[in-house]
Enzyme design. Structure first.
Site, mmCIF file in Angstrom:
data_model
loop_
_atom_site.group_PDB
_atom_site.id
_atom_site.type_symbol
_atom_site.label_atom_id
_atom_site.label_comp_id
_atom_site.label_asym_id
_atom_site.label_seq_id
_atom_site.Cartn_x
_atom_site.Cartn_y
_atom_site.Cartn_z
ATOM 1 N N CYS A 2 0.807 -1.229 0.000
ATOM 2 C CA CYS A 2 0.000 0.000 0.000
ATOM 3 C C CYS A 2 0.834 1.270 0.000
ATOM 4 C CB CYS A 2 -0.904 0.042 1.224
ATOM 5 S SG CYS A 2 -1.949 -1.388 1.394
ATOM 6 N N ARG A 27 5.482 0.247 -5.632
ATOM 7 C CA ARG A 27 5.394 -0.562 -4.415
ATOM 8 C C ARG A 27 4.525 -1.799 -4.608
ATOM 9 N NH1 ARG A 27 6.787 2.450 0.184
ATOM 10 N NH2 ARG A 27 5.343 1.335 1.517
ATOM 11 N N TRP A 73 -2.798 -2.790 -1.687
ATOM 12 C CA TRP A 73 -2.348 -4.152 -1.979
ATOM 13 C C TRP A 73 -3.196 -5.050 -1.074
ATOM 14 C CZ3 TRP A 73 0.057 -8.291 0.521
ATOM 15 C CH2 TRP A 73 0.671 -9.228 -0.315
ATOM 16 N N ASN A 99 -2.254 1.577 5.643
ATOM 17 C CA ASN A 99 -1.281 0.597 5.176
ATOM 18 C C ASN A 99 -0.951 -0.270 6.383
ATOM 19 O OD1 ASN A 99 0.964 -0.794 4.349
ATOM 20 N ND2 ASN A 99 2.268 1.001 4.042
ATOM 21 N N GLY A 100 -1.170 -1.563 6.284
ATOM 22 C CA GLY A 100 -0.872 -2.441 7.421
ATOM 23 C C GLY A 100 -2.010 -3.426 7.642
ATOM 24 N N GLU A 484 19.085 -16.635 -6.632
ATOM 25 C CA GLU A 484 18.653 -15.287 -7.023
ATOM 26 C C GLU A 484 18.205 -15.264 -8.496
ATOM 27 O OE1 GLU A 484 17.730 -12.709 -5.690
ATOM 28 O OE2 GLU A 484 18.040 -11.076 -7.088
ATOM 29 N N LYS A 488 14.515 -14.131 -9.632
ATOM 30 C CA LYS A 488 14.300 -13.034 -10.589
ATOM 31 C C LYS A 488 13.386 -13.503 -11.728
ATOM 32 C CE LYS A 488 15.178 -10.034 -9.170
ATOM 33 N NZ LYS A 488 15.797 -9.885 -7.878
ATOM 34 N N GLU A 491 9.775 -13.890 -10.610
ATOM 35 C CA GLU A 491 9.134 -12.604 -10.330
ATOM 36 C C GLU A 491 8.716 -11.892 -11.612
ATOM 37 O OE1 GLU A 491 11.118 -10.491 -6.507
ATOM 38 O OE2 GLU A 491 12.517 -10.831 -8.138
ATOM 39 N N HIS A 507 19.666 -35.159 -6.049
ATOM 40 C CA HIS A 507 18.756 -35.719 -5.054
ATOM 41 C C HIS A 507 17.305 -35.289 -5.290
ATOM 42 C CE1 HIS A 507 22.221 -37.217 -2.911
ATOM 43 N NE2 HIS A 507 22.782 -36.022 -3.087
ATOM 44 N N LYS A 606 6.878 -4.043 -3.734
ATOM 45 C CA LYS A 606 8.275 -3.665 -3.574
ATOM 46 C C LYS A 606 8.654 -3.637 -2.099
ATOM 47 C CE LYS A 606 12.223 -2.003 -4.868
ATOM 48 N NZ LYS A 606 13.121 -3.047 -5.401
HETATM 49 C C1 G6P Z 1 9.905 -7.889 -1.681
HETATM 50 C C2 G6P Z 1 10.579 -7.358 -2.928
HETATM 51 C C3 G6P Z 1 11.930 -8.043 -3.095
HETATM 52 C C4 G6P Z 1 12.779 -7.870 -1.859
HETATM 53 C C5 G6P Z 1 12.046 -8.342 -0.601
HETATM 54 C C6 G6P Z 1 12.772 -7.927 0.658
HETATM 55 O O1 G6P Z 1 9.557 -9.216 -1.860
HETATM 56 O O2 G6P Z 1 9.771 -7.577 -4.063
HETATM 57 O O3 G6P Z 1 12.601 -7.487 -4.208
HETATM 58 O O4 G6P Z 1 13.970 -8.579 -1.997
HETATM 59 O O5 G6P Z 1 10.752 -7.750 -0.538
HETATM 60 O O6 G6P Z 1 12.759 -6.531 0.750
HETATM 61 P P1 G6P Z 1 13.816 -5.630 1.477
HETATM 62 O O7 G6P Z 1 13.352 -4.229 1.194
HETATM 63 O O8 G6P Z 1 13.728 -5.965 2.933
HETATM 64 O O9 G6P Z 1 15.148 -5.920 0.921
#
Ligand code: G6P
Length: 611
Positions: A2, A27, A73, A99-100, A484, A488, A491, A507, A606
């Site tokens: 949010c 976000r 969100w 937000n929350g 990672e 990526k 996502e 395994h 985000k």
């Molecule tokens: C969300 C974002 C990721 C990020 C994660 C942790 O899932 O989409 O890109 O790695 O949060 O966020 P932070 O701000 O704590 O690194």
């Protein structure tokens, strides 16, 4: 997650709020809305993008000098017009954005239902708002007092903006666990979840703390604690330019941020890494060197991509400092009653500095007496403020939902910390210390080399864009990079992808291998090289398609792989900073080839400000 914007002053509020909501789009959200004061409250809400909200109000009178806006969100209730914020109270007199999550909303809702309240949404926010209204009515008190009472009785996290139909100027705000920044203008104030909606109007901001209430009018900002005592607002100067939050000629923020990495790493190292004098200047480490190098154990807590940076750090710190390291998902660490002993150091890694799980994990570790070291990108964020000491990554604002430049910034900072600690502790010798410093110093130039021509990565992306699954494999320092790479791709392209240690693949995941499965090997030259060559052969023997990330001129890997993406040679400890970049670009190009919104992937946020 949010996004919140508010404005009170002498400008037309709607355009300020609308622009602010667009700046917060990154976000992640699924509906948007605004409430404006113009002889009473006027609320407009829409499921979907901010642009759809904008379209839906064309022709309406949006004149107002005060208002609040929100991107939601979904948590409680599906994305829909009625669940979008602002929510309006039963009397129609109050409007609120939030937000929350209010955890005890159900019991409050049941009480309110018994009193005859009705609800037009499924949100916890509407319950929270009517709870405030009910307290105001029963206690015959003002809105501020009613809010204060309500806040003492709710459980959960919040950042709220609250306005009333009988007050044309005042926005009342409160926060606990979700961020709030207030921009100070001349005869005007701006409120937002982060500084991006504020930056073009003023650089003077106040970060509101947990358990504070802000009463905001055009000429006045009053901060109080929940005990109704005035607090002195601490004004901070924003060190950020508008250009940093705009696309600057790139098609997407993600692409811009990938290409910024030579500069962001350079900025991160500047003034800190000094191989000529053999110094690493980091005051957060220097001032707490004893706590850090004498740690019995280091626990790294983080989420998402930041957690992967933590895994790389585990390998580095154990190798260079000989201190045991554990890497924990913040959400699990928090709730499994972890053992925290005196002498333990907690390193928190977070781009946003606002991730609720990480924040809550740190709060509880801090209560148990742990020393908290924060590695954060967003200056002034909650985690930065909660930490005893720390280091910023200085990657600048990261807008693309998928983290790229913040990740490499985290790796750069963690490498410096591990080097500084190891050398101070005497667990690495001078030669290796200086050698690794020089290797790190060379990273921006090597990144430039990778980014000079990305056409081969784009070709590979187009070749495999229709694959149903992907496997990413790596060993040693490149194992977290395989994780990672898989994250990526998931996502950005919505392709199912798994990351695995290359040897562990035998395994289980090997059962998935057939001539349709692309397997990405992060196989740069390191001490595991011969072993990973064998793993590649195991995949080839089962007709899997191998895409290798290899060190320049590694003819052996190139001869085995179906496609090879080269990166410059580097020490294995530094290699992750390079090998991750082709993987970032691979996901980006696959997402673009599939016509997806790479900057705002579906369902993702985000900054994840709910637990
Ligand atoms: C969300 C974002 C990721 C990020 C994660 C942790 O899932 O989409 O890109 O790695 O949060 O966020 P932070 O701000 O704590 O690194």
């Amino acid at each position: 997650m949010c996004g919140i914007v508010g404005y009170t002053g002498h400008r037309e509020a709607y355009p300020v709020i609308l622009k602010g909501l667009k700046r917060l789009e990154y976000r992640g959200y699924d509906s948007a809305g605004v409430a404006l004061f113009n002889n009473g409250l006027h609320v407009y809400k829409k499921k979907g993008k901010v642009a759809e909200l904008e379209e839906s109000v064309i022709g309406k009178d949006m004149h107002a000098f005060m208002g609040i806006g929100h991107t939601r969100w979904a948590t409680h209730g599906e994305p829909s017009d009625r669940n979008a914020h602002p929510q309006v109270s039963n009397s129609g007199e109050l409007a609120m954005i939030h937000n929350g999550i209010i955890e005890n909303y159900l019991s409050i809702k049941n009480d309110l239902l018994k009193k005859g309240y009705s609800f037009s949404s499924d949100t916890d926010t509407e319950v929270f708002l009517n709870f405030i209204e009910d307290i105001k009515k029963n206690n015959a008190c003002g809105l501020e007092e009613a809010l204060r009472i309500a806040l003492k009785r709710i459980v959960g996290a919040y950042c709220i903006l609250l306005i009333s139909a009988d007050d044309p100027e005042t926005i009342i705000a409160a926060r606990k666990g979700s961020p709030l920044v207030i921009g100070i203008g001349k005869g005007e104030h701006f409120l937002a979840s982060d500084a991006s909606p504020i930056i073009e109007y003023t650089k003077e901001v106040v970060y509101v703390n947990d358990y504070e209430i802000a009463i905001v009018r055009p000429d006045e900002l009053i901060l109080k604690n929940l005990g109704n005592e005035k607090q002195t607002p601490f004004i901070t100067k924003l060190d950020m330019e508008l250009a940093a939050i705009e696309k600057g000629g790139y098609d997407h923020f993600m692409l811009k941020e990938i290409h910024e990495q030579p500069e962001t790493i350079h900025d991160c190292l500047r003034g800190r890494l000094l191989p000529e004098t053999g110094q690493i200047v980091m005051s957060g480490v220097e001032n707490h060197l004893a706590e850090l190098i004498n740690a019995q154990r280091i626990v790294i807590v983080a989420c998402g991509t930041s957690w992967h940076a933590g895994l790389v750090a585990e390998y580095m710190i154990e190798e260079l400092c000989r201190i045991p390291v554990e890497v924990e998902y913040a959400s699990e660490f928090r709730y499994r009653n972890p053992v925290i002993n005196k002498g333990d150091v907690i390193i928190a890694i977070s781009q946003s500095g606002e991730t609720a799980d990480t924040l809550v994990a740190l709060e509880s570790a801090k209560e148990k007496g742990a020393f908290i070291f924060g590695i954060v990108n967003a200056v002034g964020s909650s985690i930065a403020r909660l930490s005893h000491a720390g280091a910023y990554t200085h990657a600048g604002p990261e807008i693309g939902v998928a983290s790229t430049k913040a990740f490499t910034g985290q790796l750069a900072v963690l490498t410096m910390i591990a080097l500084k600690m190891g050398y101070s502790k005497g667990t690495i010798d001078h030669e290796r210390y200086i050698g690794l410093m020089k290797e790190l110093e060379a990273v921006p130039e090597k990144l430039r080399e990778i980014l000079k021509d990305t056409s081969s990565i784009q070709r590979v992306a187009e070749k495999y864009k229709d694959a149903r699954d992907f496997l990413f494999l790596g060993r040693g320092y490149n194992f977290p990079i395989a994780l990672e790479g898989a994250l990526k791709l998931k996502e950005i392209s919505y392709i199912h992808a798994e990351g695995y240690p290359a040897a562990e693949m035998k395994h289980g995941p090997i059962a998935l291998v057939d001539d349709q499965l692309p397997v990405v090997f992060v196989a740069t030259k390191d001490s595991y090289h011969q072993k990973i060559v064998s793993n590649i052969q195991e995949i080839k023997a089962r007709k899997g398609k191998v895409i290798a990330i290899a060190t320049q001129e590694d003819a052996m890997i190139a001869s085995m792989a179906d496609d090879t993406l080269f990166v410059p040679d580097a020490d294995e400890l530094i290699a992750p900073l390079l090998s991750v970049v082709p993987l970032q670009l691979l996901s980006y190009f696959v997402g673009v080839a599939k016509g997806l919104d790479v900057d705002k992937p579906r369902n993702l946020a985000k900054s994840v400000t709910v637990e």
